[in-house]
Design a protein around this motif. Structure first.
Motif, PDB file in Angstrom:
ATOM      1  N   SER B 129       0.824  -1.214   0.000  1.00  0.00           N
ATOM      2  CA  SER B 129       0.000   0.000   0.000  1.00  0.00           C
ATOM      3  C   SER B 129       0.860   1.267   0.000  1.00  0.00           C
ATOM      4  CB  SER B 129      -0.954   0.010   1.191  1.00  0.00           C
ATOM      5  OG  SER B 129      -0.227   0.031   2.399  1.00  0.00           O
ATOM      6  N   SER B 130       2.118   1.163   0.395  1.00  0.00           N
ATOM      7  CA  SER B 130       2.998   2.344   0.439  1.00  0.00           C
ATOM      8  C   SER B 130       3.804   2.525  -0.838  1.00  0.00           C
ATOM      9  CB  SER B 130       3.997   2.227   1.594  1.00  0.00           C
ATOM     10  OG  SER B 130       3.358   1.898   2.774  1.00  0.00           O
ATOM     11  N   ALA B 131       3.822   1.506  -1.679  1.00  0.00           N
ATOM     12  CA  ALA B 131       4.669   1.566  -2.877  1.00  0.00           C
ATOM     13  C   ALA B 131       4.117   2.564  -3.883  1.00  0.00           C
ATOM     14  CB  ALA B 131       4.744   0.179  -3.498  1.00  0.00           C
ATOM     15  N   ILE B 132       5.030   3.277  -4.489  1.00  0.00           N
ATOM     16  CA  ILE B 132       4.646   4.250  -5.519  1.00  0.00           C
ATOM     17  C   ILE B 132       5.349   3.882  -6.819  1.00  0.00           C
ATOM     18  CG2 ILE B 132       4.734   6.686  -6.198  1.00  0.00           C
ATOM     19  CD1 ILE B 132       5.210   6.999  -2.987  1.00  0.00           C
ATOM     20  N   VAL B 133       4.556   3.697  -7.861  1.00  0.00           N
ATOM     21  CA  VAL B 133       5.148   3.345  -9.145  1.00  0.00           C
ATOM     22  C   VAL B 133       5.713   4.604  -9.784  1.00  0.00           C
ATOM     23  CG1 VAL B 133       4.702   2.418 -11.446  1.00  0.00           C
ATOM     24  CG2 VAL B 133       3.573   1.421  -9.466  1.00  0.00           C
ATOM     25  N   ARG B 134       6.991   4.550 -10.159  1.00  0.00           N
ATOM     26  CA  ARG B 134       7.638   5.691 -10.824  1.00  0.00           C
ATOM     27  C   ARG B 134       7.183   5.764 -12.256  1.00  0.00           C
ATOM     28  NH1 ARG B 134      12.936   7.549  -8.684  1.00  0.00           N
ATOM     29  NH2 ARG B 134      13.207   8.295 -10.795  1.00  0.00           N
ATOM     30  N   ASP B 135       6.985   6.978 -12.720  1.00  0.00           N
ATOM     31  CA  ASP B 135       6.590   7.178 -14.137  1.00  0.00           C
ATOM     32  C   ASP B 135       7.760   6.889 -15.063  1.00  0.00           C
ATOM     33  OD1 ASP B 135       4.073   7.921 -13.394  1.00  0.00           O
ATOM     34  OD2 ASP B 135       4.657  10.024 -13.147  1.00  0.00           O
TER      35      ASP B 135
END
Lengths: 82, 135
Positions: B129-135
């Motif tokens: 839930s904390s992971a952010i996908v980089r563009d």
């Protein structure tokens, strides 16, 4: 059935052949140890299906073969290292 | 969840479809002691990491997920540098593992709880839930 092999040599081919003969379809788990990512999964009906997976892999990967007919935790998979 | 760019973070290569991370990307396998990650550095950067993992044969729509270091600390995970296994020596040099602290492992050992079981129940959902996908 458990084995650790580094390439598909003649003997290893027999191991694969027997595994597919006796246990197909085979769920192939490709692990990428210490590569910061999760495994890939493939369902292979034949050795040719497996070969197309194998050919794409670089060194350091680990391949675990599981028969779809024998998916209990205790069932020992065949393990290959690329 | 937005993350400040200066915040310390570690990276994981994930399969992401339309920016959504596949379930199961943050699970530890039975027998593993640490969760495989990369440090966020300028060189080698995320592209080099993706390239190295693709070169090993990883398939699918790959993306880099950033995990804030603060979340790992909250979960009691410690970052331990270990050699990576990709075909790239530069990428391997920034490989780390997130491991449970020694006391926690001892506590689990006394209770006969597998490290992977604890990690997958307590840590994996929060990491996901904390992971952010980089563009």
């Amino acid at each position: 059935m458990k084995a650790m092999i580094s390439a598909v040599s003649e003997g290893q081919r027999k191991l694969l052949h027997d595994f597919f003969e006796e246990k197909a379809p085979v769920l192939v788990e490709v692990r990428f140890p210490r590569m910061g990512t999760s495994p890939d999964w493939y369902l292979c009906d034949t050795e040719a299906d497996f070969d197309s997976v194998w050919e794409r892999l670089g060194t350091g990967t680990e391949i675990h073969l599981h028969s779809v007919w024998d998916m209990k935790d205790e069932a020992k998979p065949a393990i290959l290292a690329r | 969840m937005m993350m400040e760019s200066e915040e310390e973070a570690v990276l994981r290569v994930v399969v992401a479809k339309r920016g959504k991370i596949r379930a199961g990307e943050f699970r530890l396998r039975k027998g593993e002691v640490g969760f495989s990650l990369f440090l966020r550095t300028e060189a080698p950067g995320p592209e080099a990491i993706l390239e190295a993992v693709r070169a090993a044969g990883k398939q699918g729509e790959l993306a880099i997920a950033e995990l804030p270091m603060s979340v790992l600390r909250d979960l009691g995970l410690q970052i331990v540098p270990t050699p990576g296994g990709t075909p790239s020596p530069e990428v391997n040099a920034i490989h780390v593992e997130a491991r449970l602290g020694r006391l926690l492992r001892l506590w689990l050992w006394f209770r006969r709880i597998e490290t992977a079981t604890y990690f997958n129940e307590r840590c994996a959902p929060r990491l996901s839930s904390s992971a952010i996908v980089r563009d």
